[in-house]
Design an enzyme around this catalytic site. Structure first.
Site, short mmCIF file in Angstrom:
data_model
loop_
_atom_site.label_atom_id
_atom_site.label_comp_id
_atom_site.label_asym_id
_atom_site.label_seq_id
_atom_site.Cartn_x
_atom_site.Cartn_y
_atom_site.Cartn_z
N GLY A 192 0.83 -1.21 0.00
CA GLY A 192 0.00 0.00 0.00
C GLY A 192 0.86 1.25 0.00
N GLY A 208 -0.40 9.18 1.00
CA GLY A 208 0.27 10.47 1.03
C GLY A 208 1.37 10.55 2.08
N LYS A 237 4.68 0.19 8.38
CA LYS A 237 4.35 1.46 7.75
C LYS A 237 5.53 2.41 7.91
CE LYS A 237 0.99 5.26 7.89
NZ LYS A 237 -0.27 5.74 8.49
N ASP A 261 -10.55 10.72 11.36
CA ASP A 261 -10.44 10.50 9.91
C ASP A 261 -11.08 9.17 9.54
OD1 ASP A 261 -9.78 11.12 7.29
OD2 ASP A 261 -7.79 10.23 7.41
#
Length: 765
Positions: free
Chosen positions: A18, A21, A40, A141
């Protein structure tokens, strides 16, 4: 980071799964514990980037790690570790096997999900939110891309990247002051938009937006202008979901509208109360929430009917009115915000000024393959700094790279942002601005949003005609794409007129053998077939195939695409032996040129199977489909639509061989998976239901077959209209079934009704 492949001597990166931004997510192996994890990594910034901005980003990332690592709940992604390696911050999480809701909607072609699936997701997310809110944490979010549905059906909330602790307001205020995006426009609460304090009820509003999209196929304010989206959230009541999906249970609509109340006090008090509402609705009990659902006004027109191109249902793209008296105004950080397709796994939409975050939105490794340098800015505008224009060129190329990888949703997000910034800096008719809007249209057409793509292409064609002239190659390219999406929308006569005009100009300016001329003629041949002019379509496709072989080579992908079209036209003309031979030649050539597992190669093999079946060679077709199912499963997975299409072909040929028990079992299995993956009203699902009915009929179980035929007919009438050819064919199936059951009077009446509808439809055409 990617060069070392090993982080802190412990986490070995295996493959990229993945990109957003903020950074990238890798599948990795924890060498110490011998387990698979997800890692990540925050994208590194260029050395010349503003250091205060860098510090804020690092603080935000560490904050995500500390907040997320403190959460321990089955509905929240587990964080194992975090740290910094060679200047790159990283977060180690559990590896989840499944799809986020953005991907689920994309897989379903943005059709609404089944109600049972929506409620199952809602219950699990409500439980997870209840837990996180009780820890004093607000996600801020919540959107489809941040909610994962695992392969076992369980649901997890991901990415507390902008979560905040309820008592720690100062930190969040500092972050917001930088202009970094704190939320995604299509899912932001009114209080979040207004820059006011938020609590757990803001997450409930965002989750209401998610549920609205799952229930209708589009978010409550489905607009391409971010400012209009924000104003809609703040000032406009959403259209009731049942306006767009009449069969949605009323209590589901009430639940969603309750979450979307403008005032936080009018929403459920907390996620526990939301969970009780869901449970009460599912059980059929009457549950009275402690909130008052705001009145809904201005309901729109009846829901649009889905066409043959499976266009998703969505509200009309109108810009909400913004009352002048409403205060506070939208905060300054929303200026210049851009938006795009809603449910996307791509990065959050950016709200920073154009030059503030260039280091995060370009490629990880700078590229230099710009299509052309930026052209002079219009004289009445200030000249933007060269570094800003260079950053936009880099981001434009990043969008092109995503498109080449088939990642159209992410490409669309990038191109929309670049287009908006170029329009602001360079003007609406600048060639670079129009190039970006052209790419926006291209991504829309490739993701099934033909009507939206048409608007973009028409805008680009008009702008290029004004600044470059009607015959400029770029103008013709935009007009040709306009014709393509007209065809996607079923407006084949209009498409034919545009193609014919563009072809005449291309031949005059470039010659008949220019690749762009040949591409236009290929599209025209395809469109002729859709107009029923099969002989004309075949002859033109043959001519284009010959021309492309001469100019590009016999095994060039474009040549093979046209030969594939030749084979299709032969099949439509009933010339199946020739179609079979051509499909086989295309499949063999694609296997050599593109590889045996390339989607185009597999598609040609599928058509070989269709041709064998049409020729009565079902035993050969059966063998081919078994191999194709194995290959599709290996390449795409067992539940991929193309894998299911191959399994459907296998079942059809089992029936042709008289093996009806096996055929029925295969049809039922495929139908069940399609219903879960694509939805109950998806055309492929309905085709499978019909195949189940066919099998039941051949086994003499006509009463059961009647139930299936009626189900298909009702769904097609609901989605396509009673006089659509597919709906009429289904009613004919039903009448035939009634005849087999000895109910001749009912059958005759139904045949008459179908004939009347056909006559009426013919008179209107």
């Amino acid at each position: 980071m990617a060069d070392t492949r090993l982080i802190q001597g412990r986490y070995r990166l295996l493959d990229l799964i993945g990109r957003g931004g903020m950074g990238e997510v890798w599948r990795a192996r924890d060498e110490s514990l011998g387990r698979r994890v997800a890692v990540k990594c925050l994208k590194p910034l260029s050395p010349g980037h503003d250091q205060s901005f860098t510090r804020v980003l690092r603080e935000r990332f560490r904050r995500e790690a500390r907040v997320a690592a403190a959460l321990q709940h089955r509905g929240v992604t587990v964080v194992h570790d975090f740290g910094e390696h060679d200047g790159v911050l990283y977060l180690v999480m559990e590896l989840l096997e499944g799809r986020n809701l953005s991907q689920v909607l994309e897989d379903n072609k943005h059709h609404p999900l089944p109600v049972t699936d929506i409620l199952d997701i809602a219950e699990q997310v409500a439980a997870a939110l209840a837990y996180t809110h009780e820890q004093g944490i607000v996600h801020r979010d919540l959107k489809p891309a941040n909610i994962m549905r695992l392969t076992d059906g369980s649901v997890k909330i991901c990415d507390f990247g902008i979560a905040r602790l309820g008592h720690d307001i100062g930190f969040t205020s500092r972050l917001t002051g930088t202009g970094i995006a704190m939320g995604t426009p299509h899912y932001m609460s009114p209080e979040q938009i207004g820059g006011e304090g938020v609590d757990q009820r803001s997450d409930l509003y965002s989750f209401g937006c998610v549920l609205y999209e799952l229930a209708t196929g589009a978010p409550p304010f489905d607009l391409d202008d971010a400012w209009a989206v924000l104003v809609g959230h703040r000032d406009t009541q959403p259209e009731p979901p049942r306006t767009h999906r009449a069969e949605l249970p009323e209590y589901v609509e009430e639940l969603i509208l309750g979450l979307l109340a403008k005032e936080p006090d009018e929403r459920p008090r907390d996620a526990r109360e939301l969970a009780r509402s869901i449970a009460a609705g599912r059980s059929g009990a009457t549950y009275v929430p402690t909130v008052v659902t705001p009145p809904v006004t201005g309901a729109g027109a009846a829901p649009p009917q889905a066409g043959a191109d499976d266009a998703p249902l969505r509200p009309p793209a109108e810009r909400p009115e913004q009352p002048a008296s409403r205060e506070p105004r939208l905060p300054s950080w929303t200026r210049g915000m851009t938006t795009g397709h809603k449910a996307s796994a791509a990065a959050s939409l950016r709200t920073t000024p154009p030059d503030a975050a260039a280091g995060l939105t370009g490629e990880w490794i700078p590229r230099s393959d710009a299509r052309r340098p930026a052209e002079p800015v219009q004289p009445d505008r200030p000249t933007p700094p060269p570094e800003v224009l260079a950053a936009l060129v880099s981001r434009h190329n990043a969008g092109l790279s995503l498109g080449r990888l088939g990642r159209w949703e992410e490409a669309g997000e990038v191109h929309r942002a670049v287009a908006a910034e170029r329009e602001h800096l360079l003007g609406p008719d600048h060639p670079d601005t129009l190039a970006s809007f052209y790419e926006v249209g291209f991504t829309l057409s490739r993701t099934g949003r033909a009507a939206d793509a048409l608007r973009q292409y028409e805008r680009v064609a008009q702008g290029r005609a004004r600044t470059m002239g009607d015959g400029h190659p770029d103008t013709l390219a935009a007009r040709q794409e306009t014709a393509y999406v007209l065809g996607q929308l079923g407006r084949h006569f209009e498409a034919h007129q545009v193609y014919t005009a563009v072809l005449a100009q291309r031949e005059r300016a470039m010659g008949s053998d220019h690749p762009d001329t040949l591409r236009c003629r290929h599209n025209l041949a395809f469109n002729l077939g859709r107009l029923g002019r099969l002989e004309d379509s075949y002859r033109m496709a043959q001519q284009v195939a010959t021309g492309r072989a001469r100019v590009l080579g016999a095994t060039h992908p474009d040549t093979l695409v046209t030969r594939y079209e030749v084979a299709y036209a032969l099949g439509q003309l009933g010339r199946w032996p020739e179609a079979l031979q051509t499909y086989r030649e295309v499949a063999d050539a694609r296997a050599q040129a593109l590889g045996p597992d390339h989607p185009d190669t597999l598609a040609a093999r599928y058509e070989v199977g269709i041709s064998l079946g049409r020729l009565g060679r079902s035993a050969e077709a059966l063998t081919l489909y078994r191999d194709l199912v194995d290959d599709r499963t290996r390449v795409h997975g067992p539940a991929h639509p193309e894998t299911l299409r191959a399994r459907h072909g296998l079942g059809v040929n089992l029936g042709r061989l008289g093996r009806w028990e096996e055929a029925l079992a295969e049809a039922r299995d495929v139908c069940t998976i399609r219903e879960r993956i694509l939805g109950p009203d998806h055309p492929d699902t309905l085709v499978s239901h019909r195949e189940v009915a066919v099998g039941l009929g051949w086994l003499g179980r006509w009463a059961d077959a009647l139930t299936e035929y009626r189900r298909v007919a009702a769904a097609r009438e609901r989605v396509l209209g009673a006089d659509h050819p597919d709906a009429l064919a289904s009613r004919n199936d039903e009448a035939h079934c009634l005849e087999q059951l000895g109910r001749s009077t009912e059958a005759v009446e139904l045949y008459r009704r179908v004939a009347a509808l056909r006559q009426r439809a013919g008179g209107h055409s």
